[in-house]
Design a protein around this motif. Structure first.
Motif, PDB file in Angstrom:
ATOM      1  N   UNK A   1       4.688  -8.942  -9.711  1.00  0.00           N
ATOM      2  CA  UNK A   1       5.570  -7.939 -10.070  1.00  0.00           C
ATOM      3  C   UNK A   1       5.598  -7.052  -8.909  1.00  0.00           C
ATOM      4  N   UNK A   2       4.510  -7.477  -7.616  1.00  0.00           N
ATOM      5  CA  UNK A   2       4.572  -6.847  -6.476  1.00  0.00           C
ATOM      6  C   UNK A   2       5.612  -7.327  -5.398  1.00  0.00           C
ATOM      7  N   UNK A   3       6.096  -6.707  -4.309  1.00  0.00           N
ATOM      8  CA  UNK A   3       7.173  -7.295  -3.476  1.00  0.00           C
ATOM      9  C   UNK A   3       6.675  -8.276  -2.845  1.00  0.00           C
ATOM     10  N   UNK A   4       5.545  -8.735  -2.549  1.00  0.00           N
ATOM     11  CA  UNK A   4       5.042  -9.859  -1.616  1.00  0.00           C
ATOM     12  C   UNK A   4       5.422  -9.547  -0.172  1.00  0.00           C
ATOM     13  N   UNK A   5       5.524  -8.630   0.145  1.00  0.00           N
ATOM     14  CA  UNK A   5       5.807  -8.211   1.671  1.00  0.00           C
ATOM     15  C   UNK A   5       4.398  -8.142   2.371  1.00  0.00           C
ATOM     16  N   UNK A   6       3.313  -7.798   1.707  1.00  0.00           N
ATOM     17  CA  UNK A   6       1.852  -7.748   2.476  1.00  0.00           C
ATOM     18  C   UNK A   6       2.061  -6.436   3.588  1.00  0.00           C
ATOM     19  N   UNK A   7       2.570  -5.472   3.034  1.00  0.00           N
ATOM     20  CA  UNK A   7       2.902  -4.429   3.989  1.00  0.00           C
ATOM     21  C   UNK A   7       1.598  -3.742   4.382  1.00  0.00           C
ATOM     22  N   UNK A   8       0.547  -3.621   3.499  1.00  0.00           N
ATOM     23  CA  UNK A   8      -0.839  -2.734   3.640  1.00  0.00           C
ATOM     24  C   UNK A   8      -0.402  -1.321   3.579  1.00  0.00           C
ATOM     25  N   UNK A   9       0.691  -0.892   3.159  1.00  0.00           N
ATOM     26  CA  UNK A   9       0.895   0.491   2.926  1.00  0.00           C
ATOM     27  C   UNK A   9      -0.307   1.091   1.601  1.00  0.00           C
ATOM     28  N   UNK A  10      -0.564   0.164   0.746  1.00  0.00           N
ATOM     29  CA  UNK A  10      -1.199   0.514  -0.379  1.00  0.00           C
ATOM     30  C   UNK A  10      -2.935   0.593  -0.152  1.00  0.00           C
ATOM     31  N   UNK A  11      -3.128  -0.068   1.138  1.00  0.00           N
ATOM     32  CA  UNK A  11      -4.427   0.001   1.510  1.00  0.00           C
ATOM     33  C   UNK A  11      -5.353  -1.193   1.472  1.00  0.00           C
ATOM     34  N   UNK A  12      -4.555  -2.269   0.815  1.00  0.00           N
ATOM     35  CA  UNK A  12      -5.209  -3.591   0.766  1.00  0.00           C
ATOM     36  C   UNK A  12      -4.364  -4.537   1.535  1.00  0.00           C
TER      37      UNK A  12
END
Lengths: 144, 415
Positions: free
Chosen positions: B379-390
């Motif tokens: 369900x997550x966007x799969x961008x691996x942007x790191x904004x969430x902190x992970x």
């Protein structure tokens, strides 16, 4: 990946595409990483990794495509590898170390050393192979 | 593991996510705009130190002040040190400069590397079912194996690192030469590497290190350069051979051993890829694997000063320099072989897997967590942007299921 919803079962299923060297190895490495997270014993993981990797490469290299299923039942890991053909002509030859029908192209990629099936058997506690022109089916049990 | 050399200085951290993705064990999270290191996963490789643009990640090592604890201090020189100076600064001048820092004696790590190379040769000759054997040199690689490749623990050569052996030999040598007891001697490693410091404080394979501390090369580099300008003479301490000194660059171990069937890999990401291959038994025809967390080998260590490629070139030139070419005599080789047989060079303790990746003690509960994680990850966007902190969507999903992270930390979920 389709996983079962049962609370006390571990079931994994992956379809493998023929000749897809880009994704080749992903299934076995996926299985390996899941088993590490589940906390299966390292020696068992190593055996499963080798079995699934070799089975996956066999399907990629030699078949028209197929799938790999893995189940944990009691103290056994059961692996089913199935492909849609064209089948192995002489199973006893294929089980010999170093015997390979891989093309030169495949060998250039570093595969096709003729160790696949012998390695799988070596790592299995139970090993069964059936093959016809319709396809090849491996049933492997690894106990822990 | 309680102690970690790699630490974060909150004051400088901007929560920028640069370190987040480079961490090979996904041990970093950004919480409240600051990086946070998951201790149970950190292997002290120092990747985060190298990549941090604000120098917020650093490494704890000792100071020159700590020399006051002992009456007699030995500097054990990491062989990378010689790559930190232009080649016209001879090694003997570097030694004289080190003495100016307050050290009484210098022992070259390369001397111990010469011994370990022979030991590795011995082990290879004996043969094993566990080919390729994995060099025990890089402590970050050993810790990586504990966490991510526990099935390869038995491939690791059960031999101490040159650093540790150097400390033992140096103390023995000093006690033979001078009338001094062992508790009055301090042995300090001049280190390019935070993982080495962790190995002194919390060793693997042995109960206690003979090394009493370590000082980052970059901490004393300025003093060394200034000393070097002032000194008139140079002092002679024994040095390892060019082969031993060559250990500080990738490939150096195998070259010192004179073997052909080896794979030498530098950079922790590359090491991971090759360890995967070893785990799949694709490298059975290879006898020896030397892996370095750092680019170029130890010359790329985060506590060095010089650019890794320049340092590596200098080490190569020393390796090729006839001045440092020294073959061991037959007697010496026999002596070292005896040393190995006596157990002096070997690990005494087993290395245990670190189950930091395991999600639950109950296998089936762990598996249902995996299923939940996969469902959330989809369900997550799969961008691996790191904004969430992970570091990735996948690891964020794992944090939600296992570490109580909130899915609303994903900026795409609240949009």
């Amino acid at each position: 990946m389709n996983n079962s919803k049962d609370k006390n079962k571990i079931k994994l299923e992956y379809s493998i595409i023929s000749n897809d060297f880009k994704r080749a190895g992903e299934t076995s490495s996926n299985i390996k990483s899941i088993l590490k997270k589940v906390g299966i014993d390292n020696k068992v993981i190593r055996k499963v990794a080798i079995v699934t990797y070799e089975a996956e490469m066999n399907i990629v290299i030699h078949s028209y495509g197929g799938n790999i299923k893995l189940m944990v039942e009691g103290n056994n890991i059961i692996i089913n590898a199935y492909d849609k053909g064209p089948g192995i002509e002489d199973i006893s030859l294929a089980m010999k170390e170093g015997y390979s029908t891989a093309t030169d192209e495949v060998r250039e990629l570093g595969f096709g050393a003729g160790m696949g099936l012998p390695n799988i058997k070596k790592c299995s506690d139970y090993f069964k192979i059936e093959s016809s022109t319709e396809g090849t089916r491996l049933l492997i049990k690894i106990s822990f | 593991m309680v102690f970690h050399s790699v630490v974060l200085d909150d004051e400088y951290c901007k929560g920028c996510t640069n370190c987040l993705k480079r961490c090979p064990t996904e041990a970093i999270r950004i919480k409240n705009k600051k990086a946070d290191i998951l201790k149970e996963r950190c292997i002290d490789c120092g990747e985060c130190i190298v990549v941090c643009p604000y120098h917020a990640q650093d490494s704890i090592t000792d100071d020159l002040r700590d020399l006051n604890k002992y009456k007699f201090n030995i500097a054990i020189t990491s062989t990378t040190l010689y790559g930190q100076f232009p080649l016209d600064v001879k090694i003997d001048r570097i030694y004289e400069s080190i003495k100016g820092l307050g050290f009484n004696y210098i022992y070259d790590e390369g001397r111990a590397a010469d011994i370990i190379a022979l030991t590795f040769n011995d082990i290879l000759e004996k043969g094993t079912n566990n080919f390729p054997l994995i060099s025990s040199l890089c402590p970050a690689v050993i810790r990586l194996i504990q966490i991510r490749f526990p099935s390869l623990i038995n491939n690791i050569m059960r031999v101490e690192s040159p650093m540790e052996i150097a400390a033992r030999m140096a103390k023995k040598e000093v006690m033979n030469k001078y009338d001094i007891s062992s508790e009055d001697i301090g042995a300090f490693y001049l280190t390019p590497c935070p993982a080495k410091y962790t190995s002194i404080r919390e060793p693997l394979g042995i109960k206690k290190s003979y090394m009493d501390g370590a000082i980052a090369i970059k901490k004393i580099y300025g003093d060394l350069v200034r000393n070097e300008k002032k000194i008139s003479g140079e002092c002679g301490f024994s040095k390892g051979s060019s082969k031993g000194i060559g250990w500080s660059r990738v490939g150096g171990q195998s070259m010192a051993m004179g073997i052909k069937k080896y794979v030498a890999v530098d950079g922790i990401g590359n090491v991971i890829k090759v360890l995967e291959e070893i785990e799949n038994e694709n490298l059975k025809n290879i006898e020896f694997f030397e892996g370095y967390a750092c680019v170029g080998g130890c010359v790329g260590g985060p506590l060095n000063v010089e650019n890794p490629f320049i340092a590596k070139s200098r080490i190569r030139q020393i390796y090729e320099d006839n001045e440092y070419k020294a073959e061991k005599s037959k007697e010496e080789i026999e002596e070292y072989k005896e040393l190995f047989k006596s157990g002096y060079l070997s690990w005494t303790e087993d290395i245990e897997p670190r189950g930091a990746l395991k999600l639950d003690d109950d296998m089936f509960k762990a598996f249902s967590k995996i299923e939940e994680i996969n469902k959330i990850a989809e369900s997550l966007p799969g961008l691996d942007c790191g904004s969430c902190g992970a570091p990735s969507c996948k690891s964020f999903a794992e944090d939600i299921v296992c570490r109580g992270a909130n899915i609303e930390n994903c900026i795409f979920m609240i949009k």
